[in-house]
Design a protein around this motif. Structure first.
Motif, PDB file in Angstrom:
ATOM      1  N   ALA A 151      17.604 -26.657   3.372  1.00  0.00           N
ATOM      2  CA  ALA A 151      18.795 -26.382   2.909  1.00  0.00           C
ATOM      3  C   ALA A 151      18.905 -25.659   1.422  1.00  0.00           C
ATOM      4  O   ALA A 151      19.552 -24.843   1.162  1.00  0.00           O
ATOM      5  CB  ALA A 151      20.074 -27.326   3.114  1.00  0.00           C
ATOM      6  N   GLU A 152      18.220 -26.295   0.406  1.00  0.00           N
ATOM      7  CA  GLU A 152      18.279 -26.053  -0.732  1.00  0.00           C
ATOM      8  C   GLU A 152      17.777 -24.414  -1.028  1.00  0.00           C
ATOM      9  O   GLU A 152      18.381 -23.789  -2.030  1.00  0.00           O
ATOM     10  CB  GLU A 152      17.062 -26.715  -1.654  1.00  0.00           C
ATOM     11  CG  GLU A 152      17.478 -28.227  -1.948  1.00  0.00           C
ATOM     12  CD  GLU A 152      17.198 -29.020  -0.770  1.00  0.00           C
ATOM     13  OE1 GLU A 152      16.351 -28.652   0.297  1.00  0.00           O
ATOM     14  OE2 GLU A 152      17.625 -30.056  -0.329  1.00  0.00           O
ATOM     15  N   ASP A 153      17.160 -23.795  -0.093  1.00  0.00           N
ATOM     16  CA  ASP A 153      16.966 -22.229  -0.141  1.00  0.00           C
ATOM     17  C   ASP A 153      18.307 -21.428  -0.156  1.00  0.00           C
ATOM     18  O   ASP A 153      18.093 -20.328  -0.554  1.00  0.00           O
ATOM     19  CB  ASP A 153      16.027 -22.049   1.189  1.00  0.00           C
ATOM     20  CG  ASP A 153      14.787 -22.400   0.997  1.00  0.00           C
ATOM     21  OD1 ASP A 153      14.250 -22.980  -0.102  1.00  0.00           O
ATOM     22  OD2 ASP A 153      13.862 -21.922   1.855  1.00  0.00           O
ATOM     23  N   VAL A 154      19.366 -22.045   0.349  1.00  0.00           N
ATOM     24  CA  VAL A 154      20.640 -21.364   0.208  1.00  0.00           C
ATOM     25  C   VAL A 154      21.006 -20.986  -0.996  1.00  0.00           C
ATOM     26  O   VAL A 154      21.422 -19.954  -1.488  1.00  0.00           O
ATOM     27  CB  VAL A 154      21.661 -22.193   0.873  1.00  0.00           C
ATOM     28  CG1 VAL A 154      23.143 -21.481   0.542  1.00  0.00           C
ATOM     29  CG2 VAL A 154      21.630 -22.361   2.148  1.00  0.00           C
ATOM     30  N   ASP A 155      20.568 -21.809  -2.237  1.00  0.00           N
ATOM     31  CA  ASP A 155      21.003 -21.756  -3.502  1.00  0.00           C
ATOM     32  C   ASP A 155      19.596 -20.942  -4.301  1.00  0.00           C
ATOM     33  O   ASP A 155      19.843 -20.063  -5.009  1.00  0.00           O
ATOM     34  CB  ASP A 155      21.250 -23.153  -4.025  1.00  0.00           C
ATOM     35  CG  ASP A 155      22.772 -23.705  -3.752  1.00  0.00           C
ATOM     36  OD1 ASP A 155      23.389 -22.722  -3.776  1.00  0.00           O
ATOM     37  OD2 ASP A 155      22.492 -24.679  -3.628  1.00  0.00           O
ATOM     38  N   LYS A 156      18.344 -21.713  -3.995  1.00  0.00           N
ATOM     39  CA  LYS A 156      17.254 -20.957  -4.313  1.00  0.00           C
ATOM     40  C   LYS A 156      17.027 -19.429  -4.095  1.00  0.00           C
ATOM     41  O   LYS A 156      16.595 -18.810  -4.991  1.00  0.00           O
ATOM     42  CB  LYS A 156      16.086 -21.807  -4.153  1.00  0.00           C
ATOM     43  CG  LYS A 156      15.838 -23.163  -4.653  1.00  0.00           C
ATOM     44  CD  LYS A 156      14.516 -23.773  -4.159  1.00  0.00           C
ATOM     45  CE  LYS A 156      13.394 -23.255  -4.048  1.00  0.00           C
ATOM     46  NZ  LYS A 156      12.306 -23.933  -3.495  1.00  0.00           N
ATOM     47  N   ASN A 157      17.539 -19.070  -2.999  1.00  0.00           N
ATOM     48  CA  ASN A 157      17.212 -17.732  -2.696  1.00  0.00           C
ATOM     49  C   ASN A 157      18.296 -16.944  -2.260  1.00  0.00           C
ATOM     50  O   ASN A 157      18.513 -16.164  -1.275  1.00  0.00           O
ATOM     51  CB  ASN A 157      16.023 -17.671  -1.442  1.00  0.00           C
ATOM     52  CG  ASN A 157      14.680 -18.509  -1.685  1.00  0.00           C
ATOM     53  OD1 ASN A 157      14.145 -18.069  -2.681  1.00  0.00           O
ATOM     54  ND2 ASN A 157      14.424 -19.034  -0.863  1.00  0.00           N
ATOM     55  N   LYS A 158      19.420 -17.396  -2.847  1.00  0.00           N
ATOM     56  CA  LYS A 158      20.855 -16.899  -2.704  1.00  0.00           C
ATOM     57  C   LYS A 158      20.809 -15.440  -2.415  1.00  0.00           C
ATOM     58  O   LYS A 158      21.493 -14.702  -1.479  1.00  0.00           O
ATOM     59  CB  LYS A 158      21.702 -17.287  -3.621  1.00  0.00           C
ATOM     60  CG  LYS A 158      23.372 -16.886  -3.247  1.00  0.00           C
ATOM     61  CD  LYS A 158      24.257 -17.506  -4.185  1.00  0.00           C
ATOM     62  CE  LYS A 158      25.695 -16.729  -4.217  1.00  0.00           C
ATOM     63  NZ  LYS A 158      26.498 -17.554  -5.057  1.00  0.00           N
ATOM     64  N   ASP A 159      20.176 -14.594  -3.682  1.00  0.00           N
ATOM     65  CA  ASP A 159      20.346 -13.252  -3.521  1.00  0.00           C
ATOM     66  C   ASP A 159      19.611 -12.606  -2.436  1.00  0.00           C
ATOM     67  O   ASP A 159      20.178 -11.510  -1.883  1.00  0.00           O
ATOM     68  CB  ASP A 159      19.765 -12.563  -4.873  1.00  0.00           C
ATOM     69  CG  ASP A 159      20.713 -12.955  -6.205  1.00  0.00           C
ATOM     70  OD1 ASP A 159      21.831 -13.330  -5.790  1.00  0.00           O
ATOM     71  OD2 ASP A 159      20.012 -12.754  -7.267  1.00  0.00           O
ATOM     72  N   PHE A 160      18.404 -13.121  -2.173  1.00  0.00           N
ATOM     73  CA  PHE A 160      17.828 -12.511  -1.001  1.00  0.00           C
ATOM     74  C   PHE A 160      18.422 -12.757   0.338  1.00  0.00           C
ATOM     75  O   PHE A 160      18.552 -12.108   1.152  1.00  0.00           O
ATOM     76  CB  PHE A 160      16.274 -13.314  -0.971  1.00  0.00           C
ATOM     77  CG  PHE A 160      15.619 -12.837   0.157  1.00  0.00           C
ATOM     78  CD1 PHE A 160      15.174 -11.931   0.549  1.00  0.00           C
ATOM     79  CD2 PHE A 160      15.246 -13.903   1.335  1.00  0.00           C
ATOM     80  CE1 PHE A 160      14.291 -11.402   1.340  1.00  0.00           C
ATOM     81  CE2 PHE A 160      14.633 -13.626   2.233  1.00  0.00           C
ATOM     82  CZ  PHE A 160      13.990 -12.357   2.683  1.00  0.00           C
ATOM     83  N   LEU A 161      19.063 -13.881   0.608  1.00  0.00           N
ATOM     84  CA  LEU A 161      20.050 -14.149   1.843  1.00  0.00           C
ATOM     85  C   LEU A 161      21.131 -13.395   1.974  1.00  0.00           C
ATOM     86  O   LEU A 161      21.492 -12.741   2.831  1.00  0.00           O
ATOM     87  CB  LEU A 161      20.366 -15.536   1.748  1.00  0.00           C
ATOM     88  CG  LEU A 161      19.139 -16.670   1.732  1.00  0.00           C
ATOM     89  CD1 LEU A 161      19.619 -18.136   1.864  1.00  0.00           C
ATOM     90  CD2 LEU A 161      18.396 -16.344   3.082  1.00  0.00           C
ATOM     91  N   VAL A 162      21.652 -13.111   0.784  1.00  0.00           N
ATOM     92  CA  VAL A 162      22.726 -12.028   0.639  1.00  0.00           C
ATOM     93  C   VAL A 162      22.552 -10.853   1.089  1.00  0.00           C
ATOM     94  O   VAL A 162      23.066 -10.121   1.786  1.00  0.00           O
ATOM     95  CB  VAL A 162      23.404 -12.021  -0.773  1.00  0.00           C
ATOM     96  CG1 VAL A 162      24.396 -10.869  -0.795  1.00  0.00           C
ATOM     97  CG2 VAL A 162      24.348 -13.484  -0.862  1.00  0.00           C
ATOM     98  N   ASP A 163      21.294 -10.175   0.497  1.00  0.00           N
ATOM     99  CA  ASP A 163      20.699  -9.043   0.923  1.00  0.00           C
ATOM    100  C   ASP A 163      20.165  -9.072   2.572  1.00  0.00           C
ATOM    101  O   ASP A 163      20.607  -7.833   3.041  1.00  0.00           O
ATOM    102  CB  ASP A 163      19.517  -8.715   0.121  1.00  0.00           C
ATOM    103  CG  ASP A 163      19.762  -8.291  -1.484  1.00  0.00           C
ATOM    104  OD1 ASP A 163      20.887  -8.068  -2.077  1.00  0.00           O
ATOM    105  OD2 ASP A 163      18.854  -8.412  -2.187  1.00  0.00           O
TER     106      ASP A 163
END
Length: 460
Positions: A151-163
């Motif tokens: 779940a930490e990937d939500v913060d670590k890769n936030k910009d990528f997930l938004v894109d």
């Protein structure tokens, strides 16, 4: 006279053969074609004034008797989950149980007013389907994909997930893809009815898109407190989507709802949106076929959305769950086959897996059905609104709403003000009222949310 001509003159499908006999008799007695058409049409349109018509009086009497509303001597039994439900929703459920076709009903804790049957309403009928008890957004559904990522990937890769959400999703009424997606549902027969044949080109262009209103796609954290669902206890990255059959489903719903009301002109005003089609009629069979096609089309929309996101992330899905509402099922209850309408309610048969969302900032629950028969094996489909969209726009402003959303550690990419979290009930209270219907297996917390742009007309 051919069947289509009789239908065009307003003859009910179940009266076709009888009308043919009367037409033949009238022509044999010397009545010309023009007068036959006119007198037949009057007998159908104004039956009470044509009982003594020498040619079509018997048809007029039959039409009048068939179209009179024959209310049940006693309302069909039904049960409420929750407290202080909106009066109009409760009244709509009471009215639905007055229908002669009604067998049994239930009202979920997320209930609020709808058209005909309330949102959160469950109604079992005998040999009949009610288009407005299915709903306008036929087979609206939720789907979750759980990834092999923490779940930490939500913060670590936030910009990528938004894109990823911005790139792989499309929201809004009338929105279409310039390069349509392909899916096996498009290879099916859409020509069995005029409405499905007409709407297919639009359905092709909208395949893989989402609606407006309360429809969403969101990344979040799924917490599994103990080993279940084939997952080890822990917290996972997941994506959750909610939308339905888009413009195609709306067209099907509107066409057959209007047809049902035309065939049941004797219904009292408060029951007009509960007009039904019998399943042994051509119209009833056609609607059922169209409804099921819309179910597969809605599922295809979610399949494409999730496949695109999976490909963009390059992640491995560990689990996928989905369920739908706004549908009718053939099920056996009380020892007989019934048509169970769940409008804003989800199936919760024994061991059925399901998803019950909250709001853009509140928890969503993965559940297992308990098969409670008093609810017709049903459960809520979400938190349920506590106010109208108009009232929400009057009460809230984006400055306060955005501040509250940010305090919940949620990134909102787009949404309507009428979807502000405060327009929904407390999802935990809804779940508490429903603990005899479902068992909670996991909790999903939204973190990055995308909905239709503010100002879009709602399509939920």
């Amino acid at each position: 006279m051919k069947e289509k001509q009789l239908l065009d003159l307003g003859v009910d499908p179940e009266d076709i053969e009888f009308a043919k006999e009367l037409v033949e008799n009238a022509r044999a007695k010397g009545l010309n074609k023009k007068k036959v058409n006119r007198q037949l049409q009057l007998a159908v349109q104004k039956p009470e004034a044509n009982f003594t018509n020498p040619y079509f009086g018997k048809l007029a009497q039959k039409v009048y008797q068939d179209r009179r509303f024959k209310e049940r001597k006693e309302p069909a039994p039904w049960k409420i989950w929750g407290e202080d439900l909106p009066e109009q929703a409760v009244l709509q459920m009471k009215n639905a149980c007055r229908l002669p076709i009604s067998w049994r009903g239930a009202l979920m804790a997320d209930a609020h007013q709808g058209y005909g049957l309330p949102i959160g309403g469950v109604l079992a009928t005998e040999n009949a389907v009610i288009p407005y008890a299915v709903g306008v957004d036929i087979a609206c559904r939720v789907k979750m994909t759980v990834f092999d990522s923490p779940a930490e990937d939500v913060d670590k890769n936030k910009d990528f997930l938004v894109d990823t959400l911005q790139k792989d999703t499309l929201f809004g009424i009338g929105k279409t893809f310039s390069k349509p997606h392909d899916h096996e549902v498009l290879q099916e027969d859409w020509s069995f009815s005029k409405v499905t044949k007409h709407i297919k080109p639009r359905a092709i262009k909208q395949l893989g898109s989402s609606g407006s209103g309360n429809h969403f796609v969101e990344f979040g954290e799924l917490t599994v407190s103990q080993d279940t669902l084939g997952l080890q206890a822990g917290t996972y990255l997941a994506v959750l989507s909610h939308s339905g059959s888009r413009g195609a489903g709306s067209a099907v719903a509107n066409h057959y709802s209007q047809l049902a009301m035309k065939l049941r002109p004797g219904l009292p005003k408060e029951l007009q949106h509960l007009a039904w089609l019998t399943l042994d009629s051509e119209e009833g069979q056609e609607y059922w076929q169209a409804m099921e096609l819309m179910g597969r089309y809605a599922a295809a929309n979610h399949e494409i959305i999730h496949e695109k996101i999976i490909k963009s992330l390059g992640a491995t899905p560990l689990l996928q769950i989905e369920n739908h509402h706004n549908f009718a099922w053939k099920e056996v209850h009380d020892g007989r086959e019934l048509i169970v309408h769940r409008k804003g309610a989800t199936p919760a048969g024994k061991d059925d897996l399901g998803i019950i969302p909250g709001s853009m900032v509140n928890s969503c629950y993965v559940v297992r059905g308990k098969g409670d028969e008093t609810s017709l094996s049903s459960a809520p489909h979400g938190a349920g609104r506590v106010m109208s969209r108009r009232k929400a726009k009057q009460l809230f402003n984006w400055t306060d709403v955005n501040q509250m959303i940010k305090s919940k550690n949620v990134t909102l990419l787009s949404a309507g003000l009428d979807e502000a979290p405060s327009v929904y009930k407390d999802i935990d209270m809804v779940m508490e009222y429903s603990n005899d219907l479902v068992e909670i297996l996991a909790c999903f917390q939204p973190r990055i949310v995308k909905m239709a742009e503010d100002g879009e007309r709602p399509e939920d």
